[in-house]
Design a protein around this motif. Structure first.
Motif, mmCIF file in Angstrom:
data_model
loop_
_atom_site.group_PDB
_atom_site.id
_atom_site.type_symbol
_atom_site.label_atom_id
_atom_site.label_comp_id
_atom_site.label_asym_id
_atom_site.label_seq_id
_atom_site.Cartn_x
_atom_site.Cartn_y
_atom_site.Cartn_z
ATOM 1 N N ASP A 28 6.466 -1.369 -5.299
ATOM 2 C CA ASP A 28 7.217 -1.541 -6.762
ATOM 3 C C ASP A 28 7.546 -3.028 -7.305
ATOM 4 O O ASP A 28 7.968 -2.853 -8.418
ATOM 5 N N LYS A 29 7.305 -3.919 -6.594
ATOM 6 C CA LYS A 29 7.316 -5.392 -7.155
ATOM 7 C C LYS A 29 6.453 -5.587 -8.225
ATOM 8 O O LYS A 29 5.313 -4.837 -8.197
ATOM 9 N N PRO A 82 10.444 9.443 -4.489
ATOM 10 C CA PRO A 82 9.491 8.356 -4.801
ATOM 11 C C PRO A 82 10.162 6.994 -4.554
ATOM 12 O O PRO A 82 9.315 6.099 -4.595
ATOM 13 N N SER A 83 11.137 6.985 -4.023
ATOM 14 C CA SER A 83 11.628 5.525 -3.387
ATOM 15 C C SER A 83 11.072 5.268 -1.914
ATOM 16 O O SER A 83 11.242 4.406 -1.517
ATOM 17 N N VAL A 84 10.357 6.385 -1.332
ATOM 18 C CA VAL A 84 10.113 6.563 0.039
ATOM 19 C C VAL A 84 8.449 6.631 0.038
ATOM 20 O O VAL A 84 7.836 5.642 0.511
ATOM 21 N N HIS A 85 7.983 7.562 -0.775
ATOM 22 C CA HIS A 85 6.602 7.991 -0.592
ATOM 23 C C HIS A 85 5.786 7.275 -1.604
ATOM 24 O O HIS A 85 6.182 7.078 -2.932
ATOM 25 N N GLN A 86 4.445 7.118 -1.518
ATOM 26 C CA GLN A 86 3.449 6.931 -2.376
ATOM 27 C C GLN A 86 3.263 8.093 -3.113
ATOM 28 O O GLN A 86 3.082 9.438 -2.711
ATOM 29 N N ASP A 109 0.881 10.921 -2.558
ATOM 30 C CA ASP A 109 -0.270 10.243 -2.811
ATOM 31 C C ASP A 109 -1.362 11.104 -2.157
ATOM 32 O O ASP A 109 -2.545 11.424 -2.446
ATOM 33 N N SER A 110 -1.148 11.312 -0.773
ATOM 34 C CA SER A 110 -2.120 11.818 0.194
ATOM 35 C C SER A 110 -1.161 12.303 1.349
ATOM 36 O O SER A 110 0.118 12.095 1.416
ATOM 37 N N LEU A 111 -2.017 12.971 2.422
ATOM 38 C CA LEU A 111 -1.121 13.484 3.462
ATOM 39 C C LEU A 111 -1.482 13.087 4.709
ATOM 40 O O LEU A 111 -2.469 12.585 5.144
ATOM 41 N N TYR A 169 4.257 13.233 4.226
ATOM 42 C CA TYR A 169 3.748 12.455 2.998
ATOM 43 C C TYR A 169 3.667 10.912 3.531
ATOM 44 O O TYR A 169 4.448 10.636 4.239
ATOM 45 N N TRP A 170 2.634 10.276 2.780
ATOM 46 C CA TRP A 170 2.628 8.948 2.953
ATOM 47 C C TRP A 170 3.626 7.998 2.601
ATOM 48 O O TRP A 170 4.286 8.445 1.406
ATOM 49 N N GLU A 171 4.124 7.100 3.311
ATOM 50 C CA GLU A 171 5.272 6.286 3.028
ATOM 51 C C GLU A 171 4.768 4.972 2.276
ATOM 52 O O GLU A 171 3.769 4.309 2.959
ATOM 53 N N LYS A 172 5.380 4.559 1.416
ATOM 54 C CA LYS A 172 4.831 3.303 0.499
ATOM 55 C C LYS A 172 5.410 2.055 1.163
ATOM 56 O O LYS A 172 6.594 1.879 1.785
#
Length: 416
Positions: free
Chosen positions: A128-129, A53-57, A68-70, A120-123
Motif C-alpha cells: 500500500d505504499k 483489507p489491512s491484512v489480505h490481498q 485476491d486468491s486462496l 486468504y492471501w496476506e499482502k
C-alpha cells in the motif's frame, strides 16, 4: 453475454468425491486446486466479512472486497484473481465453488458439501505504499504467497493483426487500452523504487517472475521484447549484490542469440516459453499469430536450444490444458487429446524441457467465450502424466514448484 449453467452437468461427469476416490495416489489438495480453477469460485456475504483489507490481498467483487486468491491448508495456491476466474461461475457452464463460513471456519463448499478450509492471501508490507509516480507499489510488482510478479508489457502485439490473437485469451483481447499508451510497458525507474521497499520483506518470498504481452518489433522478431526484459531485470536486480538471483522470465520464444543475451546480461536463472497447445494443427487454429511468426516446430526448437544455456531443470513450457478440445477443430475426445498431449510432452522432456499446465477457463471476452471445458478426470490425467514424464527424464521442478509458484498442479505433486 454470460454463459448459462448446464443444470444437468453433474449427471454427466464424475464428481469431485468420485475423482478423489478414483485417484488415491493424487493428493486431494491437488484435485481441489484443479477443480476450483476449472469451475471458478464465489463468496457468501459471511465469507466476505472475513476479508480484512489491512491484512489480505483483495480485489473488487461488486461493491465488496474479495480475497485476491486462496490457499489450501497444505499451502497449495488456488489462483482465482485472473480475469477468467472472478465471475459467478457461469463462464464454465457449471456451478462455481462457494466460499462460506461454517462453524466459525472459512471453508470451500460444493453444492452444500464442505470440501476443506481455505486461507486468504496476506499482502506484503510494501503493497500500500505509494511511489513517487503516484502508484500503489502493489500494482507495480504483485505478489503471491511464494513469489513476486512483474508484468513488463501490458499489451500483446499478436493482437495487432485481426484474427491472430490466441483464441482462449481474454487478457490479450482487453489489452488494447494499453496499446501505444505511456503505461504499455513498465517504468523501470518505478520498479527500482519499489524494489527498495520490497527488499525489506522478510520470509516466505523465494523469487521473481517477469512476464507480459509479446512485443514483436525490433531488428529481429522480439528484439524489443528482449530489451524490455533486460532492462526490467536490471531494475529488479538493482538491490542484489549477487550476479544471479532466483528469477524466471515467461516470454515469447526467443532465438539462441536473444537467449544468450538474456542469460549473460541479467541475473536470470530460469526461462519459460509456452507452446500453449501440444498439437501442431490445433495450435495453428488456436494461436494463429504465434503459428505464423514462430511456427510450432520452431517454437520447440527454441525450447530445446534454451536448455544448454540455462541448464536442465531451468527451462519449461506449458499448455492451456483443455483448449485442444475446443470445437470445431479440436480433438473429438478427451482420450485422443490426452494421448497427443503426452506424446508431445515426452518429446519435450526427452530434450530436457520441463512441463507445466494451466487450467483453461472459458473467458467471457475471448474468442472461445462459448466453448466448454473438459472434465475433472481429464485434468487429473494430464497432471499425473506430466508429473511422471518430468520424473522419467530427471527434470528437477525447483524452478516452478510450490515454493516458487504453486499454480501448476503437476509440479505441485512434487511436494507430496
Amino acid at each position: 453475454m454470460a454463459r448459462v449453467i448446464d443444470k444437468e452437468w453433474r449427471k454427466k461427469e464424475e464428481s469431485f468425491r468420485e475423482i478423489v476416490k478414483k485417484y488415491p495416489d493424487i493428493s486431494p489438495f491437488i484435485i481441489t486446486q484443479l477443480d476450483v480453477q476449472r469451475r471458478g469460485v464465489t463468496f457468501t456475504s459471511a465469507a466476505l466479512d472475513r476479508v480484512d483489507p489491512s491484512v489480505h490481498q483483495t480485489r473488487p467483487l461488486g461493491d465488496r472486497l474479495a480475497p485476491d486468491s486462496l490457499l489450501l491448508r497444505d499451502g497449495t495456491s488456488i489462483i482465482t484473481n485472473f480475469t477468467f476466474a472472478t465471475s459467478d461461475g457461469t463462464i464454465s457452464g457449471r456451478d462455481p465453488y462457494l466460499v462460506d463460513v461454517v462453524d466459525g471456519k472459512i471453508v470451500l463448499t460444493d453444492n452444500g458439501d464442505v470440501i476443506d478450509e481455505v486461507i486468504y492471501w496476506e499482502k506484503p508490507e510494501y503493497y500500500d505504499k505509494v511511489t513517487s509516480f503516484g502508484n500503489r507499489m502493489g500494482t507495480i510488482i504483485k505478489a503471491r504467497p511464494q513469489r513476486f510478479h512483474l508484468d513488463v508489457n501490458h499489451y500483446c502485439h499478436f493482437w495487432d493483426v485481426a484474427g491472430e490473437g490466441c483464441k482462449y485469451c481474454g487478457i490479450g483481447a482487453e489489452g488494447h487500452k494499453y496499446k501505444g499508451a505511456c503505461n504499455e510497458h513498465v517504468n523501470y525507474d518505478e520498479v527500482r523504487e519499489v524494489m527498495q521497499e520490497l527488499i525489506k520483506e522478510k520470509g516466505r518470498y523465494t523469487g521473481f517472475i517477469l512476464t507480459g504481452g509479446s512485443v514483436l518489433s525490433g531488428k529481429e522478431l522480439c528484439d524489443d521484447e528482449l530489451e524490455q526484459y533486460i532492462q526490467a531485470m536490471h531494475a529488479v536486480g538493482s538491490v542484489f549484490e549477487a550476479k544471479k538471483f532466483p528469477s524466471q522470465i515467461n516470454s515469447t520464444a526467443l532465438n539462441t542469440r536473444q537467449l544468450e543475451r538474456l542469460y549473460n546480461e541479467t541475473g536470470l536463472t530460469s526461462y519459460t516459453t509456452d507452446l500453449e497447445v501440444f498439437d501442431e494443427e490445433v495450435h495453428k487454429w488456436v494461436c494463429p499469430g504465434k503459428a505464423r511468426l514462430v511456427p510450432f516446430k520452431e517454437w520447440k526448437k527454441r525450447l530445446f536450444e534454451a536448455v544448454p544455456i540455462f541448464g536442465k531443470g531451468q527451462v519449461n513450457t506449458g499448455i492451456v490444458s483443455g483448449v485442444e478440445l475446443a470445437e470445431p477443430h479440436g480433438f473429438k475426445s478427451e482420450a485422443e487429446a490426452i494421448a497427443r498431449n503426452l506424446e508431445t510432452a515426452e518429446e519435450l522432456t526427452s530434450h530436457g524441457v520441463g512441463l507445466k499446465h494451466d487450467v483453461w477457463n472459458v473467458v467471457p471476452n475471448s474468442i472461445f467465450r462459448n466453448q466448454s471445458t473438459p472434465s475433472l478426470d481429464y485434468y487429473v490425467q494430464i497432471t499425473k502424466g506430466f508429473y511422471e514424464l518430468n520424473l522419467k527424464y530427471g527434470i528437477n521442478t525447483e524452478m516452478d514448484d510450490y515454493r516458487k509458484c504453486s499454480m501448476h498442479a503437476n509440479i505441485n505433486l512434487d511436494r507430496i
